[in-house]
Design a protein around this motif. Sequence first.
Motif, PDB file in Angstrom:
ATOM      1  N   ALA A  19       1.173  -0.947   0.322  1.00 27.30           N
ATOM      2  CA  ALA A  19      -0.124   0.264   0.012  1.00 27.30           C
ATOM      3  C   ALA A  19       1.461   0.813  -0.184  1.00 27.30           C
ATOM      4  O   ALA A  19       1.424   1.747   0.938  1.00 27.30           O
ATOM      5  CB  ALA A  19      -0.815   0.213   0.986  1.00 27.30           C
ATOM      6  N   LYS A  22       2.275   3.935   3.026  1.00 23.16           N
ATOM      7  CA  LYS A  22       1.320   3.251   4.441  1.00 23.16           C
ATOM      8  C   LYS A  22       1.958   1.549   4.521  1.00 23.16           C
ATOM      9  O   LYS A  22       2.094   1.043   5.571  1.00 23.16           O
ATOM     10  CB  LYS A  22       0.288   2.410   4.151  1.00 23.16           C
ATOM     11  CG  LYS A  22      -0.846   3.953   3.662  1.00 23.16           C
ATOM     12  CD  LYS A  22      -2.247   3.687   3.380  1.00 23.16           C
ATOM     13  CE  LYS A  22      -2.393   4.941   3.189  1.00 23.16           C
ATOM     14  NZ  LYS A  22      -3.765   5.026   2.263  1.00 23.16           N
ATOM     15  N   THR A  23       1.655   0.961   3.998  1.00 20.38           N
ATOM     16  CA  THR A  23       2.345  -0.549   3.936  1.00 20.38           C
ATOM     17  C   THR A  23       3.624  -1.200   3.211  1.00 20.38           C
ATOM     18  O   THR A  23       2.771  -1.599   1.603  1.00 20.38           O
ATOM     19  CB  THR A  23       0.795  -1.261   4.687  1.00 20.38           C
ATOM     20  OG1 THR A  23       0.259  -0.257   5.072  1.00 20.38           O
ATOM     21  CG2 THR A  23       1.298  -2.487   5.423  1.00 20.38           C
ATOM     22  N   ALA A  45       4.781  -0.581   8.457  1.00 18.72           N
ATOM     23  CA  ALA A  45       4.237   0.375   7.977  1.00 18.72           C
ATOM     24  C   ALA A  45       4.755   1.641   8.523  1.00 18.72           C
ATOM     25  O   ALA A  45       5.767   2.282   9.445  1.00 18.72           O
ATOM     26  CB  ALA A  45       3.411   0.040   9.777  1.00 18.72           C
ATOM     27  N   LYS A  47       3.651   6.162   8.676  1.00 11.77           N
ATOM     28  CA  LYS A  47       2.746   6.742   8.546  1.00 11.77           C
ATOM     29  C   LYS A  47       2.857   8.830   9.088  1.00 11.77           C
ATOM     30  O   LYS A  47       4.407   8.283  10.003  1.00 11.77           O
ATOM     31  CB  LYS A  47       2.057   7.033   9.808  1.00 11.77           C
ATOM     32  CG  LYS A  47       1.870   6.596  11.486  1.00 11.77           C
ATOM     33  CD  LYS A  47       0.819   6.497  12.119  1.00 11.77           C
ATOM     34  CE  LYS A  47       1.766   5.628  13.468  1.00 11.77           C
ATOM     35  NZ  LYS A  47       0.224   5.245  14.047  1.00 11.77           N
ATOM     36  N   SER A  48       2.761   9.455   9.318  1.00 20.40           N
ATOM     37  CA  SER A  48       3.037  11.040   9.071  1.00 20.40           C
ATOM     38  C   SER A  48       2.380  10.771  11.023  1.00 20.40           C
ATOM     39  O   SER A  48       2.359  11.189  11.597  1.00 20.40           O
ATOM     40  CB  SER A  48       2.316  12.090   8.312  1.00 20.40           C
ATOM     41  OG  SER A  48       2.127  11.557   6.762  1.00 20.40           O
ATOM     42  N   THR A  53       8.073  11.634   9.673  1.00 18.21           N
ATOM     43  CA  THR A  53       7.498  10.043   9.567  1.00 18.21           C
ATOM     44  C   THR A  53       7.922   9.435  10.279  1.00 18.21           C
ATOM     45  O   THR A  53       9.322   8.839  10.725  1.00 18.21           O
ATOM     46  CB  THR A  53       7.745   9.584   7.744  1.00 18.21           C
ATOM     47  OG1 THR A  53       7.493  10.837   6.833  1.00 18.21           O
ATOM     48  CG2 THR A  53       7.294   8.487   6.829  1.00 18.21           C
TER      49      THR A  53
END
Length: 93
Positions: A19, A22-23, A45, A47-48, A53
Motif C-alpha cells: 500500500a 503506508k504498508t 508500516a 505514517k506521518s 514520518t
Amino acid sequence: MRNLPDGGSVEHLHVVYVAPGKTLRLRGALGPFQGLGADGAMTWAVKSGANGTDISVSYTLGGYAKDGFDAASKAADHVLGEQIERLRKLIDA
C-alpha cells in the motif's frame, strides 16, 4: 534471490502486499529460521507524525523448532534492530 560468494544463493522474503506510502508486507523465513518448519510475516508500516514520518517494523514467526525459537529469535531481533538503526541514520543524514 541473492548470489553468495561461494557460488550458492539465498532467498529471504517475498513481497505479498504493498500500500504505497503506508504498508509493505513480506512473507518467508529469515536466515536462521530457513531450516526449520517455520514461516514469518514482516510488516513495515509508515505514517506521518508530528516530527516527520514514523516507521514501524514487525516480524511475526510461527511453526516448529525442536529446540524452540528463543536463541534464533534474539539473534534475528538484534540483526533487524541494527539494520533499522542504519536506515534511520541514513534517512537522518
